[in-house]
Design a protein around this motif. Sequence first.
Motif, PDB file in Angstrom:
ATOM      1  N   ALA A  30      -5.026  -0.741  -7.729  1.00  9.94           N
ATOM      2  CA  ALA A  30      -3.938  -1.615  -7.292  1.00  9.94           C
ATOM      3  C   ALA A  30      -2.559  -1.027  -7.598  1.00  9.94           C
ATOM      4  O   ALA A  30      -1.581  -1.763  -7.733  1.00  9.94           O
ATOM      5  N   GLU A  51      -4.035  -3.733   5.109  1.00  4.55           N
ATOM      6  CA  GLU A  51      -4.446  -4.521   3.943  1.00  4.55           C
ATOM      7  C   GLU A  51      -3.573  -4.186   2.732  1.00  4.55           C
ATOM      8  O   GLU A  51      -3.143  -5.077   1.993  1.00  4.55           O
ATOM      9  N   ASP A  54      -0.304  -5.909   3.339  1.00  2.71           N
ATOM     10  CA  ASP A  54      -0.440  -7.356   3.159  1.00  2.71           C
ATOM     11  C   ASP A  54      -0.613  -7.746   1.693  1.00  2.71           C
ATOM     12  O   ASP A  54      -0.175  -8.818   1.279  1.00  2.71           O
ATOM     13  N   ASP A  55      -1.261  -6.875   0.906  1.00  5.20           N
ATOM     14  CA  ASP A  55      -1.466  -7.148  -0.517  1.00  5.20           C
ATOM     15  C   ASP A  55      -0.226  -6.867  -1.358  1.00  5.20           C
ATOM     16  O   ASP A  55      -0.246  -7.048  -2.578  1.00  5.20           O
TER      17      ASP A  55
END
Length: 176
Positions: A30, A51, A54-55
Amino acid sequence: MIRRIVAFLFLGWAAGFLWFVVALPGPAGAERSDAVIVPTGGAGRIARGLEVLDDGLAERLLVSGVDPEVRAAEFAAEFDVAPARMECCVTLGFSAVDTRSNASETAKWVAQNEITSLRLVTSDWHMRRAAGELDRALPPHVTVIRDAVRTEGNFAVLLLEYNKLLASRAAGLAGY
């Protein structure tokens, strides 16, 4: 004597191929970066790049190597990207045609947008070569996070990519 040299070279090549297949890179964690870079060409790459965006793990996305006939609206419809998201955060790069030109296109975009860290999203079998080309194209102060998309690579794809990796590294050593 020549047979021994050829046998030694073949064994080295075979051991390298075995390493290449067994130790394919995996997804990143992350970690945040300024941007995410996705070279076109493999299933799941663009979806993973979106993704990441978006994260909140990156603020911008460059999709490198997009076919010149593709329009932003078509891309947005294909990947379900809202117009506001396309406007602010997604750049389609149309100049790249291969891995080396993906790296060149990315380096220009990174310089224009003052990016200091980026996440490279590509197929697991393509990661080492793509990252190597990026390392040669980017300035040393730019951090690259490798985020490999897992694939079901078949033997032929893996064999071809391993040989391309060897050629890419040889070209890099030769200064190309």
